[in-house]
Write a protein that holds these residues in place. Structure first.
Motif, PDB file in Angstrom:
ATOM      1  N   SER A  23     -15.926 -19.572 -25.739  1.00 50.42           N
ATOM      2  CA  SER A  23     -15.941 -18.952 -24.408  1.00 50.42           C
ATOM      3  C   SER A  23     -15.135 -17.657 -24.382  1.00 50.42           C
ATOM      4  O   SER A  23     -15.351 -16.803 -23.527  1.00 50.42           O
ATOM      5  CB  SER A  23     -15.351 -19.912 -23.374  1.00 50.42           C
ATOM      6  N   ARG A  24     -14.172 -17.542 -25.301  1.00 52.00           N
ATOM      7  CA  ARG A  24     -13.212 -16.417 -25.288  1.00 52.00           C
ATOM      8  C   ARG A  24     -12.479 -16.336 -23.944  1.00 52.00           C
ATOM      9  O   ARG A  24     -12.115 -15.275 -23.463  1.00 52.00           O
ATOM     10  CB  ARG A  24     -13.879 -15.093 -25.651  1.00 52.00           C
ATOM     11  N   PHE A  25     -12.305 -17.508 -23.343  1.00 58.03           N
ATOM     12  CA  PHE A  25     -11.526 -17.627 -22.102  1.00 58.03           C
ATOM     13  C   PHE A  25     -10.292 -18.452 -22.470  1.00 58.03           C
ATOM     14  O   PHE A  25     -10.397 -19.602 -22.890  1.00 58.03           O
ATOM     15  CB  PHE A  25     -12.364 -18.332 -21.025  1.00 58.03           C
ATOM     16  N   ARG A  26      -9.133 -17.824 -22.355  1.00 55.90           N
ATOM     17  CA  ARG A  26      -7.916 -18.443 -22.886  1.00 55.90           C
ATOM     18  C   ARG A  26      -7.047 -18.980 -21.752  1.00 55.90           C
ATOM     19  O   ARG A  26      -6.751 -18.260 -20.786  1.00 55.90           O
ATOM     20  CB  ARG A  26      -7.137 -17.419 -23.720  1.00 55.90           C
ATOM     21  N   VAL A  27      -6.650 -20.239 -21.889  1.00 58.98           N
ATOM     22  CA  VAL A  27      -5.891 -20.892 -20.816  1.00 58.98           C
ATOM     23  C   VAL A  27      -4.653 -21.571 -21.389  1.00 58.98           C
ATOM     24  O   VAL A  27      -4.697 -22.160 -22.478  1.00 58.98           O
ATOM     25  CB  VAL A  27      -6.761 -21.952 -20.092  1.00 58.98           C
ATOM     26  N   LYS A  37      11.875 -31.799 -18.395  1.00 57.42           N
ATOM     27  CA  LYS A  37      11.249 -31.458 -19.665  1.00 57.42           C
ATOM     28  C   LYS A  37       9.905 -30.758 -19.428  1.00 57.42           C
ATOM     29  O   LYS A  37       9.239 -31.030 -18.422  1.00 57.42           O
ATOM     30  CB  LYS A  37      11.032 -32.762 -20.450  1.00 57.42           C
ATOM     31  N   VAL A  38       9.536 -29.859 -20.334  1.00 56.62           N
ATOM     32  CA  VAL A  38       8.262 -29.139 -20.182  1.00 56.62           C
ATOM     33  C   VAL A  38       7.314 -29.517 -21.317  1.00 56.62           C
ATOM     34  O   VAL A  38       7.688 -29.469 -22.488  1.00 56.62           O
ATOM     35  CB  VAL A  38       8.491 -27.609 -20.181  1.00 56.62           C
ATOM     36  N   TYR A  39       6.087 -29.892 -20.941  1.00 58.83           N
ATOM     37  CA  TYR A  39       5.019 -30.146 -21.914  1.00 58.83           C
ATOM     38  C   TYR A  39       3.967 -29.066 -21.703  1.00 58.83           C
ATOM     39  O   TYR A  39       3.528 -28.851 -20.574  1.00 58.83           O
ATOM     40  CB  TYR A  39       4.385 -31.522 -21.691  1.00 58.83           C
ATOM     41  N   THR A  40       3.567 -28.412 -22.788  1.00 60.74           N
ATOM     42  CA  THR A  40       2.578 -27.348 -22.653  1.00 60.74           C
ATOM     43  C   THR A  40       1.240 -27.783 -23.239  1.00 60.74           C
ATOM     44  O   THR A  40       1.159 -28.752 -24.004  1.00 60.74           O
ATOM     45  CB  THR A  40       3.036 -26.060 -23.372  1.00 60.74           C
ATOM     46  N   GLY A  41       0.198 -27.041 -22.886  1.00 56.56           N
ATOM     47  CA  GLY A  41      -1.124 -27.288 -23.442  1.00 56.56           C
ATOM     48  C   GLY A  41      -1.937 -26.009 -23.400  1.00 56.56           C
ATOM     49  O   GLY A  41      -1.664 -25.112 -22.594  1.00 56.56           O
ATOM     50  N   SER A  42      -2.901 -25.921 -24.293  1.00 56.63           N
ATOM     51  CA  SER A  42      -3.851 -24.805 -24.241  1.00 56.63           C
ATOM     52  C   SER A  42      -5.247 -25.400 -24.343  1.00 56.63           C
ATOM     53  O   SER A  42      -5.407 -26.550 -24.779  1.00 56.63           O
ATOM     54  CB  SER A  42      -3.614 -23.831 -25.397  1.00 56.63           C
ATOM     55  N   ASN A  43      -6.250 -24.630 -23.929  1.00 57.77           N
ATOM     56  CA  ASN A  43      -7.616 -25.160 -24.078  1.00 57.77           C
ATOM     57  C   ASN A  43      -7.994 -25.153 -25.560  1.00 57.77           C
ATOM     58  O   ASN A  43      -7.638 -24.239 -26.313  1.00 57.77           O
ATOM     59  CB  ASN A  43      -8.625 -24.408 -23.210  1.00 57.77           C
ATOM     60  N   ILE A  44      -8.673 -26.215 -25.965  1.00 59.39           N
ATOM     61  CA  ILE A  44      -9.073 -26.389 -27.363  1.00 59.39           C
ATOM     62  C   ILE A  44     -10.570 -26.663 -27.385  1.00 59.39           C
ATOM     63  O   ILE A  44     -11.017 -27.730 -26.941  1.00 59.39           O
ATOM     64  CB  ILE A  44      -8.303 -27.567 -28.009  1.00 59.39           C
ATOM     65  N   CYS A  54      -9.670 -28.927 -21.661  1.00 58.59           N
ATOM     66  CA  CYS A  54      -8.921 -27.922 -20.897  1.00 58.59           C
ATOM     67  C   CYS A  54      -7.423 -28.009 -21.180  1.00 58.59           C
ATOM     68  O   CYS A  54      -6.893 -29.065 -21.545  1.00 58.59           O
ATOM     69  CB  CYS A  54      -9.114 -28.145 -19.401  1.00 58.59           C
ATOM     70  N   ALA A  55      -6.749 -26.888 -20.944  1.00 55.58           N
ATOM     71  CA  ALA A  55      -5.305 -26.773 -21.172  1.00 55.58           C
ATOM     72  C   ALA A  55      -4.504 -27.794 -20.355  1.00 55.58           C
ATOM     73  O   ALA A  55      -3.555 -28.409 -20.874  1.00 55.58           O
ATOM     74  CB  ALA A  55      -4.869 -25.364 -20.796  1.00 55.58           C
ATOM     75  N   GLU A  56      -4.883 -27.992 -19.099  1.00 61.59           N
ATOM     76  CA  GLU A  56      -4.128 -28.903 -18.232  1.00 61.59           C
ATOM     77  C   GLU A  56      -4.151 -30.323 -18.776  1.00 61.59           C
ATOM     78  O   GLU A  56      -3.139 -31.034 -18.766  1.00 61.59           O
ATOM     79  CB  GLU A  56      -4.734 -28.952 -16.811  1.00 61.59           C
ATOM     80  N   GLY A  79      -7.463 -16.580 -18.435  1.00 62.71           N
ATOM     81  CA  GLY A  79      -8.310 -15.421 -18.225  1.00 62.71           C
ATOM     82  C   GLY A  79      -9.016 -15.043 -19.508  1.00 62.71           C
ATOM     83  O   GLY A  79      -8.782 -15.642 -20.556  1.00 62.71           O
ATOM     84  N   LYS A  80      -9.886 -14.047 -19.406  1.00 63.04           N
ATOM     85  CA  LYS A  80     -10.673 -13.616 -20.560  1.00 63.04           C
ATOM     86  C   LYS A  80      -9.782 -13.046 -21.659  1.00 63.04           C
ATOM     87  O   LYS A  80      -8.787 -12.362 -21.363  1.00 63.04           O
ATOM     88  CB  LYS A  80     -11.685 -12.550 -20.119  1.00 63.04           C
ATOM     89  N   GLU A  81     -10.179 -13.341 -22.889  1.00 67.42           N
ATOM     90  CA  GLU A  81      -9.464 -12.828 -24.055  1.00 67.42           C
ATOM     91  C   GLU A  81      -9.316 -11.313 -23.968  1.00 67.42           C
ATOM     92  O   GLU A  81     -10.253 -10.625 -23.554  1.00 67.42           O
ATOM     93  CB  GLU A  81     -10.290 -13.204 -25.300  1.00 67.42           C
ATOM     94  N   GLY A  82      -8.147 -10.808 -24.319  1.00 71.91           N
ATOM     95  CA  GLY A  82      -7.934  -9.367 -24.333  1.00 71.91           C
ATOM     96  C   GLY A  82      -7.584  -8.787 -22.974  1.00 71.91           C
ATOM     97  O   GLY A  82      -7.308  -7.602 -22.851  1.00 71.91           O
ATOM     98  N   GLU A  83      -7.587  -9.638 -21.954  1.00 67.19           N
ATOM     99  CA  GLU A  83      -7.215  -9.166 -20.615  1.00 67.19           C
ATOM    100  C   GLU A  83      -5.981  -9.904 -20.131  1.00 67.19           C
ATOM    101  O   GLU A  83      -5.745 -11.049 -20.525  1.00 67.19           O
ATOM    102  CB  GLU A  83      -8.367  -9.427 -19.616  1.00 67.19           C
ATOM    103  N   THR A  84      -5.215  -9.260 -19.301  1.00 64.71           N
ATOM    104  CA  THR A  84      -4.078  -9.941 -18.695  1.00 64.71           C
ATOM    105  C   THR A  84      -4.625 -11.017 -17.771  1.00 64.71           C
ATOM    106  O   THR A  84      -5.539 -10.749 -16.987  1.00 64.71           O
ATOM    107  CB  THR A  84      -3.228  -8.945 -17.871  1.00 64.71           C
ATOM    108  N   ALA A  85      -4.087 -12.219 -17.897  1.00 56.88           N
ATOM    109  CA  ALA A  85      -4.566 -13.306 -17.047  1.00 56.88           C
ATOM    110  C   ALA A  85      -4.327 -12.950 -15.592  1.00 56.88           C
ATOM    111  O   ALA A  85      -3.235 -12.506 -15.221  1.00 56.88           O
ATOM    112  CB  ALA A  85      -3.856 -14.588 -17.407  1.00 56.88           C
ATOM    113  N   ASP A  86      -5.358 -13.130 -14.795  1.00 56.54           N
ATOM    114  CA  ASP A  86      -5.248 -12.786 -13.384  1.00 56.54           C
ATOM    115  C   ASP A  86      -5.071 -14.055 -12.558  1.00 56.54           C
ATOM    116  O   ASP A  86      -4.002 -14.314 -12.002  1.00 56.54           O
ATOM    117  CB  ASP A  86      -6.512 -12.015 -12.996  1.00 56.54           C
TER     118      ASP A  86
END
Ligand code: THU
Length: 134
Positions: A23-27, A37-44, A54-56, A79-86
């Motif tokens: 998708s080239r959509f990075r989350v 405590k903080v647990y992180t995730g990214s979309n895979i 999904c990242a969540e 947001g889309k790859e290469g763009e600042t997440a909006d």
């Protein structure tokens, strides 16, 4: 306890670890527990598209599988790859998964570390079907 902006920054960092060649959509997501405590995730994503996640849900499943059950807030940056997440709103499946573990006043931060807004789970998933309905 970390503040909202710091939680957004954690989500932003997690977004850098997104695996999203299709998708080239990075989350990125960052989930704060009641204990601080903080647990992180990214979309895979996956070559078999529906196998992606999904990242969540990555963040929530990481935390729950480590025994965490009490959550304070979730930050989401996407947001889309290469763009600042909006602005990236959580998908419907993720809203449902969040509602399994989090109260109706659970805080969900959307945007990026420079500009974000706070919502409640109640706002994002009104009339939710949950554990108490069974
Ligand atoms: N995505 C998330 O990670 N979270 C959301 O709530 C919205 C969508 C991901 C899934 C997929 O990898 C990509 O963004 C495009 O839908």
């Amino acid at each position: 306890m970390i503040d909202d902006k710091t939680l957004m920054e954690e989500a932003q960092k997690a977004r850098e670890r997104s695996y999203s060649p299709y998708s080239r959509f990075r989350v990125g997501a960052a989930l704060l527990t009641k204990s601080g405590k903080v647990y992180t995730g990214s979309n895979i994503e996956n070559a078999s598209y529906p196998a992606g996640v999904c990242a969540e849900r990555v963040a929530i499943f990481k935390a729950v599988s480590e025994g965490e059950r009490a959550f304070e807030a979730l930050a989401l940056v996407g947001g889309k790859e290469g763009e600042t997440a909006d602005f990236c709103a959580p998908c419907g499946i993720c809203r449902q998964v969040i509602s399994e573990f989090c109260p109706k006043n659970f805080k969900i931060l959307l945007g990026n570390p420079e500009k974000f807004e706070a919502h409640t789970l109640r706002e994002l998933l009104p009339l939710a079907f949950g554990p108490n309905d069974l």
